[in-house]
Design a protein around this motif. Structure first.
Motif, PDB file in Angstrom:
ATOM      1  N   THR A   2      84.130  19.553  11.459  1.00 42.96           N
ATOM      2  CA  THR A   2      85.424  19.875  12.036  1.00 42.96           C
ATOM      3  C   THR A   2      86.492  19.622  10.992  1.00 42.96           C
ATOM      4  OG1 THR A   2      85.744  17.622  12.844  1.00 42.96           O
ATOM      5  CG2 THR A   2      84.578  19.167  14.301  1.00 42.96           C
ATOM      6  N   PRO A   3      87.695  20.218  11.159  1.00 43.95           N
ATOM      7  CA  PRO A   3      88.767  19.961  10.183  1.00 43.95           C
ATOM      8  C   PRO A   3      89.050  18.478  10.007  1.00 43.95           C
ATOM      9  CG  PRO A   3      89.333  21.830  11.576  1.00 43.95           C
ATOM     10  CD  PRO A   3      88.064  21.245  12.140  1.00 43.95           C
ATOM     11  N   ALA A   4      89.007  17.723  11.111  1.00 43.22           N
ATOM     12  CA  ALA A   4      89.286  16.291  11.011  1.00 43.22           C
ATOM     13  C   ALA A   4      88.226  15.591  10.166  1.00 43.22           C
ATOM     14  CB  ALA A   4      89.342  15.666  12.403  1.00 43.22           C
ATOM     15  N   LYS A   5      86.943  15.956  10.384  1.00 35.24           N
ATOM     16  CA  LYS A   5      85.860  15.340   9.606  1.00 35.24           C
ATOM     17  C   LYS A   5      85.939  15.750   8.141  1.00 35.24           C
ATOM     18  CE  LYS A   5      82.450  14.641  13.270  1.00 35.24           C
ATOM     19  NZ  LYS A   5      81.094  15.001  13.756  1.00 35.24           N
ATOM     20  N   ALA A   6      86.306  17.016   7.909  1.00 34.46           N
ATOM     21  CA  ALA A   6      86.427  17.479   6.529  1.00 34.46           C
ATOM     22  C   ALA A   6      87.528  16.713   5.802  1.00 34.46           C
ATOM     23  CB  ALA A   6      86.716  18.978   6.495  1.00 34.46           C
ATOM     24  N   THR A   7      88.644  16.493   6.493  1.00 29.34           N
ATOM     25  CA  THR A   7      89.730  15.724   5.894  1.00 29.34           C
ATOM     26  C   THR A   7      89.294  14.299   5.625  1.00 29.34           C
ATOM     27  OG1 THR A   7      91.361  17.097   7.041  1.00 29.34           O
ATOM     28  CG2 THR A   7      92.111  14.956   6.209  1.00 29.34           C
ATOM     29  N   ALA A   8      88.573  13.716   6.599  1.00 33.92           N
ATOM     30  CA  ALA A   8      88.088  12.348   6.411  1.00 33.92           C
ATOM     31  C   ALA A   8      87.134  12.272   5.234  1.00 33.92           C
ATOM     32  CB  ALA A   8      87.396  11.872   7.694  1.00 33.92           C
ATOM     33  N   GLU A   9      86.252  13.254   5.088  1.00 36.20           N
ATOM     34  CA  GLU A   9      85.320  13.270   3.966  1.00 36.20           C
ATOM     35  C   GLU A   9      86.063  13.357   2.639  1.00 36.20           C
ATOM     36  OE1 GLU A   9      81.347  15.434   3.847  1.00 36.20           O
ATOM     37  OE2 GLU A   9      82.612  16.777   2.660  1.00 36.20           O
ATOM     38  N   ALA A  10      87.068  14.229   2.570  1.00 42.48           N
ATOM     39  CA  ALA A  10      87.844  14.357   1.338  1.00 42.48           C
ATOM     40  C   ALA A  10      88.543  13.045   1.001  1.00 42.48           C
ATOM     41  CB  ALA A  10      88.868  15.481   1.481  1.00 42.48           C
ATOM     42  N   ASP A  11      89.045  12.360   2.015  1.00 41.72           N
ATOM     43  CA  ASP A  11      89.705  11.074   1.782  1.00 41.72           C
ATOM     44  C   ASP A  11      88.711  10.032   1.267  1.00 41.72           C
ATOM     45  OD1 ASP A  11      92.098  12.145   2.626  1.00 41.72           O
ATOM     46  OD2 ASP A  11      91.968  11.330   4.663  1.00 41.72           O
ATOM     47  N   VAL A  12      87.514  10.032   1.844  1.00 41.57           N
ATOM     48  CA  VAL A  12      86.483   9.083   1.413  1.00 41.57           C
ATOM     49  C   VAL A  12      86.089   9.341  -0.038  1.00 41.57           C
ATOM     50  CG1 VAL A  12      84.034   8.504   1.721  1.00 41.57           C
ATOM     51  CG2 VAL A  12      85.568   8.541   3.694  1.00 41.57           C
ATOM     52  N   LEU A  13      85.900  10.605  -0.381  1.00 43.60           N
ATOM     53  CA  LEU A  13      85.519  10.945  -1.754  1.00 43.60           C
ATOM     54  C   LEU A  13      86.624  10.568  -2.745  1.00 43.60           C
ATOM     55  CD1 LEU A  13      83.855  14.403  -1.065  1.00 43.60           C
ATOM     56  CD2 LEU A  13      82.689  12.300  -1.722  1.00 43.60           C
ATOM     57  N   GLU A  14      87.862  10.801  -2.345  1.00 40.76           N
ATOM     58  CA  GLU A  14      88.980  10.432  -3.220  1.00 40.76           C
ATOM     59  C   GLU A  14      89.054   8.918  -3.400  1.00 40.76           C
ATOM     60  OE1 GLU A  14      93.845  11.067  -3.555  1.00 40.76           O
ATOM     61  OE2 GLU A  14      92.730  11.892  -1.860  1.00 40.76           O
ATOM     62  N   ARG A  15      88.858   8.181  -2.311  1.00 38.77           N
ATOM     63  CA  ARG A  15      88.888   6.719  -2.385  1.00 38.77           C
ATOM     64  C   ARG A  15      87.758   6.202  -3.268  1.00 38.77           C
ATOM     65  NH1 ARG A  15      91.186   2.068  -3.098  1.00 38.77           N
ATOM     66  NH2 ARG A  15      90.273   0.325  -1.941  1.00 38.77           N
ATOM     67  N   ALA A  16      86.567   6.751  -3.105  1.00 34.49           N
ATOM     68  CA  ALA A  16      85.429   6.322  -3.926  1.00 34.49           C
ATOM     69  C   ALA A  16      85.663   6.635  -5.399  1.00 34.49           C
ATOM     70  CB  ALA A  16      84.150   6.991  -3.434  1.00 34.49           C
ATOM     71  N   SER A  17      86.224   7.795  -5.679  1.00 36.96           N
ATOM     72  CA  SER A  17      86.494   8.164  -7.066  1.00 36.96           C
ATOM     73  C   SER A  17      87.488   7.204  -7.709  1.00 36.96           C
ATOM     74  CB  SER A  17      87.037   9.605  -7.139  1.00 36.96           C
ATOM     75  OG  SER A  17      86.066  10.531  -6.721  1.00 36.96           O
ATOM     76  N   GLN A  18      88.494   6.802  -6.941  1.00 35.59           N
ATOM     77  CA  GLN A  18      89.470   5.860  -7.478  1.00 35.59           C
ATOM     78  C   GLN A  18      88.840   4.506  -7.749  1.00 35.59           C
ATOM     79  OE1 GLN A  18      92.800   6.441  -8.390  1.00 35.59           O
ATOM     80  NE2 GLN A  18      92.377   4.449  -9.340  1.00 35.59           N
ATOM     81  N   LEU A  19      87.987   4.056  -6.842  1.00 38.40           N
ATOM     82  CA  LEU A  19      87.300   2.777  -7.046  1.00 38.40           C
ATOM     83  C   LEU A  19      86.378   2.845  -8.262  1.00 38.40           C
ATOM     84  CD1 LEU A  19      86.475   1.913  -3.326  1.00 38.40           C
ATOM     85  CD2 LEU A  19      87.919   0.545  -4.865  1.00 38.40           C
ATOM     86  N   MET A  20      85.710   3.963  -8.456  1.00 41.89           N
ATOM     87  CA  MET A  20      84.862   4.120  -9.632  1.00 41.89           C
ATOM     88  C   MET A  20      85.698   4.097 -10.913  1.00 41.89           C
ATOM     89  SD  MET A  20      82.299   7.009  -8.054  1.00 41.89           S
ATOM     90  CE  MET A  20      81.507   7.427  -9.615  1.00 41.89           C
ATOM     91  N   GLN A  21      86.854   4.729 -10.862  1.00 42.03           N
ATOM     92  CA  GLN A  21      87.742   4.707 -12.026  1.00 42.03           C
ATOM     93  C   GLN A  21      88.187   3.280 -12.329  1.00 42.03           C
ATOM     94  OE1 GLN A  21      90.875   7.631 -11.838  1.00 42.03           O
ATOM     95  NE2 GLN A  21      92.084   6.622 -13.415  1.00 42.03           N
TER      96      GLN A  21
END
Length: 310
Positions: free
Chosen positions: A55-74
């Motif tokens: 769903t759009p809400a889940k897709a947005t949540a997934e994008a947020d999770v991926l962005e957060r993980a990428s920042q933590l990896m950085q």
């Protein structure tokens, strides 16, 4: 020189990290034809087939999770990054999240058990991961993440998601280099798996320098010299100054008896091996050897032409 050539696996998977990073949700799996037919009552399978992948809400949540993980990896907070991803997708069912987990697990683990379970650590500013791996050689491995099994399962579920084929190519290429997993698979089998998955990924627009270079390399190692030429040439277009690609392409041309092309690539390899005196010497030796062979093949024909003129 040939011994050095055939047993060096040269390109760490960390150079391929950008191909792993996915910041957008993956494509939905294609619906079965039966799902498009009207029916009086919806069966459980038809309902599941018609259900959107996200769903759009889940897709947005997934994008947020991926962005957060990428920042933590950085920020080198690797365990925290994995926890963020794993809380969102604990059963490894979401392709984009799984690919991010794979990037993290292969490149930034503290310990690994045959690429089926991993341990991580959040690093302090002055800590180095390679030093910590030596220091904590018996650290816990608490996170189960069987990479191959997970990717193969997703590939069955999402056959048109060719990012998964790309990830499988990356995985098998890394295993071929590190010899740290898939003990039951021979190098020949791993090379075949690398070639199969990278060929699929490249054909669907997901190729980059790493996938073309590796495809050419494993074809060369399997003595498929003609098949190695095109991917090597594509890799050179993407990264013209990478000396090893020129060197390996020269080797393939040499085996194909295309000596003029082999000499050209060997000279390019010697030019770009600026920080490796031994390999520069090997490339120059190849140039000299090719020039000698070219001279011996052209001399008889020249003599024949002279006799005919007389």
């Amino acid at each position: 020189m040939q011994h050095r050539l055939l047993f060096l696996l040269l390109l760490p998977l960390s150079l391929a990290c950008p191909s792993f990073a996915q910041t957008q949700p993956d494509a939905k799996p294609s619906k079965p034809a039966a799902a498009a037919k009207p029916a009086a009552t919806k069966t459980k399978s038809a309902t599941a087939a018609a259900k959107p992948a996200a769903t759009p809400a889940k897709a947005t949540a997934e994008a947020d999770v991926l962005e957060r993980a990428s920042q933590l990896m950085q920020d080198r907070k690797y365990e925290s990054a994995y926890k963020v991803l794993n809380r969102f997708d604990p059963k490894h069912r979401r392709p984009a999240v799984v690919l991010k987990k794979m990037e993290l697990a292969i490149n930034y683990n503290l310990r690994s058990r045959e690429y089926e379970a991993f341990g991580f650590r959040d690093l302090e500013p002055l800590e180095r991961l390679d030093s910590l791996r030596v220091r904590y050689s018996r650290a816990a491995i608490p996170y189960n993440f069987p990479i191959e099994r997970t990717l193969l399962s997703l590939k069955k579920q999402y056959p048109a998601n060719y990012k998964i084929s790309r990830a499988l190519g990356d995985y098998y290429y890394q295993v071929l280099q590190c010899d740290c997993a898939e003990a039951e698979k021979s190098p020949k089998t791993l090379m075949s798996l690398v070639a199969r998955n990278y060929t699929t990924a490249n054909a669907h627009g997901l190729g980059d320098f790493t996938s073309y270079y590796a495809l050419g390399y494993v074809n060369m190692l399997r003595n498929r010299f003609a098949e190695s030429v095109a991917p090597f040439k594509r890799a050179i277009k993407l990264r013209p100054s990478y000396a090893w690609t020129h060197f390996h392409l020269a080797y393939s041309y040499n085996e194909l008896k295309q000596l003029a092309k082999a000499g050209e690539e060997a000279r390019a390899a010697a030019r770009y091996f600026t920080d490796d005196p031994q390999m520069k010497s090997d490339a120059l030796y190849m140039v000299e050897d090719i020039e000698r062979r070219l001279a011996t093949t052209t001399t008889p024909s020249s003599k024949t032409s002279s006799k005919k003129k007389m």
